[in-house]
Write a protein that holds these residues in place. Structure first.
Motif, PDB file in Angstrom:
ATOM      1  N   GLU A   1       0.802  -1.229   0.000  1.00  0.00           N
ATOM      2  CA  GLU A   1       0.000   0.000   0.000  1.00  0.00           C
ATOM      3  C   GLU A   1       0.830   1.271   0.000  1.00  0.00           C
ATOM      4  O   GLU A   1       0.326   2.348  -0.312  1.00  0.00           O
ATOM      5  CB  GLU A   1      -0.963   0.016   1.188  1.00  0.00           C
ATOM      6  N   HIS A   2       2.105   1.188   0.371  1.00  0.00           N
ATOM      7  CA  HIS A   2       2.955   2.379   0.429  1.00  0.00           C
ATOM      8  C   HIS A   2       3.997   2.376  -0.683  1.00  0.00           C
ATOM      9  O   HIS A   2       4.282   1.331  -1.287  1.00  0.00           O
ATOM     10  CB  HIS A   2       3.663   2.469   1.790  1.00  0.00           C
ATOM     11  N   ASP A   3       4.574   3.546  -0.924  1.00  0.00           N
ATOM     12  CA  ASP A   3       5.644   3.648  -1.914  1.00  0.00           C
ATOM     13  C   ASP A   3       6.880   2.895  -1.426  1.00  0.00           C
ATOM     14  O   ASP A   3       7.144   2.807  -0.221  1.00  0.00           O
ATOM     15  CB  ASP A   3       6.009   5.112  -2.163  1.00  0.00           C
TER      16      ASP A   3
ATOM     17  N   ASP B   1       8.300   2.651   6.234  1.00  0.00           N
ATOM     18  CA  ASP B   1       7.387   2.611   7.375  1.00  0.00           C
ATOM     19  C   ASP B   1       7.102   1.197   7.867  1.00  0.00           C
ATOM     20  O   ASP B   1       6.787   0.991   9.036  1.00  0.00           O
ATOM     21  CB  ASP B   1       6.063   3.285   7.013  1.00  0.00           C
ATOM     22  N   TYR B   2       7.195   0.228   6.968  1.00  0.00           N
ATOM     23  CA  TYR B   2       6.912  -1.160   7.330  1.00  0.00           C
ATOM     24  C   TYR B   2       8.050  -2.047   6.831  1.00  0.00           C
ATOM     25  O   TYR B   2       8.779  -1.693   5.922  1.00  0.00           O
ATOM     26  CB  TYR B   2       5.586  -1.629   6.721  1.00  0.00           C
ATOM     27  N   SER B   3       8.184  -3.201   7.421  1.00  0.00           N
ATOM     28  CA  SER B   3       9.224  -4.142   7.013  1.00  0.00           C
ATOM     29  C   SER B   3       8.756  -4.902   5.778  1.00  0.00           C
ATOM     30  O   SER B   3       8.315  -6.063   5.848  1.00  0.00           O
ATOM     31  CB  SER B   3       9.541  -5.117   8.158  1.00  0.00           C
ATOM     32  N   PHE B   4       8.833  -4.242   4.650  1.00  0.00           N
ATOM     33  CA  PHE B   4       8.432  -4.834   3.377  1.00  0.00           C
ATOM     34  C   PHE B   4       9.573  -4.643   2.392  1.00  0.00           C
ATOM     35  O   PHE B   4      10.055  -3.530   2.193  1.00  0.00           O
ATOM     36  CB  PHE B   4       7.155  -4.169   2.851  1.00  0.00           C
ATOM     37  N   PHE B   5      10.005  -5.745   1.761  1.00  0.00           N
ATOM     38  CA  PHE B   5      11.175  -5.701   0.889  1.00  0.00           C
ATOM     39  C   PHE B   5      10.904  -6.458  -0.405  1.00  0.00           C
ATOM     40  O   PHE B   5      10.190  -7.467  -0.410  1.00  0.00           O
ATOM     41  CB  PHE B   5      12.389  -6.339   1.585  1.00  0.00           C
ATOM     42  N   LEU B   6      11.487  -5.968  -1.491  1.00  0.00           N
ATOM     43  CA  LEU B   6      11.369  -6.630  -2.789  1.00  0.00           C
ATOM     44  C   LEU B   6      12.709  -6.605  -3.508  1.00  0.00           C
ATOM     45  O   LEU B   6      13.379  -5.564  -3.544  1.00  0.00           O
ATOM     46  CB  LEU B   6      10.323  -5.951  -3.675  1.00  0.00           C
ATOM     47  N   HIS B   7      13.097  -7.756  -4.076  1.00  0.00           N
ATOM     48  CA  HIS B   7      14.205  -7.750  -5.022  1.00  0.00           C
ATOM     49  C   HIS B   7      13.860  -6.822  -6.186  1.00  0.00           C
ATOM     50  O   HIS B   7      12.680  -6.679  -6.543  1.00  0.00           O
ATOM     51  CB  HIS B   7      14.423  -9.152  -5.616  1.00  0.00           C
ATOM     52  N   ILE B   8      14.858  -6.219  -6.783  1.00  0.00           N
ATOM     53  CA  ILE B   8      14.616  -5.431  -7.990  1.00  0.00           C
ATOM     54  C   ILE B   8      13.999  -6.312  -9.064  1.00  0.00           C
ATOM     55  O   ILE B   8      13.065  -5.914  -9.773  1.00  0.00           O
ATOM     56  CB  ILE B   8      15.923  -4.788  -8.487  1.00  0.00           C
ATOM     57  N   SER B   9      14.501  -7.540  -9.199  1.00  0.00           N
ATOM     58  CA  SER B   9      13.986  -8.452 -10.224  1.00  0.00           C
ATOM     59  C   SER B   9      12.524  -8.814  -9.985  1.00  0.00           C
ATOM     60  O   SER B   9      11.781  -9.077 -10.940  1.00  0.00           O
ATOM     61  CB  SER B   9      14.838  -9.724 -10.274  1.00  0.00           C
TER      62      SER B   9
END
Length: 250
Positions: free
Chosen positions: A61-63, A93-101
């Motif tokens: 939900e966040h950038d 703001d939150y512990s959310f992570f994504l690989h660039i791929s």
């Protein structure tokens, strides 16, 4: 009914059919749009390369902002595997992570399968049969799911555990995986010898983290010494290397 090798089926297709399938698959795999990932802010590097520093992804939900820090036991919320590169997207703001791929995965893959996201509710991958969360390619009509890694696996496989190329086959009787011993109907087989890999073993990560250890672990195929014995450094008991550690490996 004889065993079916997917590569042999492809060779039997006409040239016209091949061209049509290739064209459709190409169009579908390129259908990434703002519904999946929208670039909000970019910057130009010293070499003139433009990179996205802030994005809006459908799964959160966040950038998300591009981070250039050394990761420490961070797990991608998309493919649910360790982040081992210093550049990735995260929510401050939150512990959310994504690989660039993982931010540039295609929206639709041929079947058709649509990219979906589920963080809390789990699904079973219909290739490796593992219970998963995060991104999946889903067919609502067939109730069919593939996790990210299985969706990216091709029909031919060159794996570090085997010297010859392996071919994906759908068979009318179960084959036992040479690594874990599980019997599956959809496996990777060697045409030179009798070696078999199921999807679960074929898609194991080469490097991963363990939450109680500061350094990454590398997938090995033989014990470090000549004893042929493997011991767990946590419980200090002998383990069968063919078995996964329950719920503690990322």
């Amino acid at each position: 009914m004889e065993d079916i090798n997917l590569l042999e089926l492809k060779e039997e297709e006409s040239a016209e059919s091949k061209a049509t399938l290739k064209n459709v698959d190409s169009k579908l795999d390129q259908s990434v749009d703002s519904e999946i990932c929208e670039v909000i802010k970019t910057t130009v590097q010293e070499d003139g390369t433009e990179i996205a520093t802030k994005i809006k992804h459908f799964s959160h939900e966040h950038d998300l902002k591009l981070t250039n820090e050394v990761p420490n036991n961070k797990i991608c919320d998309g493919c649910v595997r360790a982040i081992l590169t210093p550049s990735f997207y995260n929510c401050v703001d939150y512990s959310f992570f994504l690989h660039i791929s993982c931010t540039i995965l295609p929206k639709i893959k041929q079947h058709p399968l649509t990219l979906t996201y589920s963080k809390r509710s789990k699904f079973r991958c219909d290739a490796c049969y593992k219970s998963c969360n995060g991104f999946s390619y889903h067919c609502q009509r067939c109730d069919f799911d593939l996790n990210v890694h299985c969706s990216l696996t091709s029909n031919t496989l060159t794996h570090a555990c085997h010297e010859y190329r392996l071919y994906l086959s759908i068979t009318n009787h179960a084959h036992k995986c040479s690594i874990c011993g599980t019997e599956r109907y959809q496996v990777f087989r060697c045409t030179t010898c009798d070696s078999v890999l199921d999807f679960k073993c074929a898609t194991l990560p080469q490097t991963t983290w363990y939450y109680q250890h500061e350094h990454p672990f590398t997938l090995c195929y033989t014990p470090e010494d000549d004893s042929n014995e493997c011991y767990c450094n946590i419980c200090e008991e002998e383990r069968d290397p063919k078995h996964e550690h329950p719920k503690q490996w990322f």
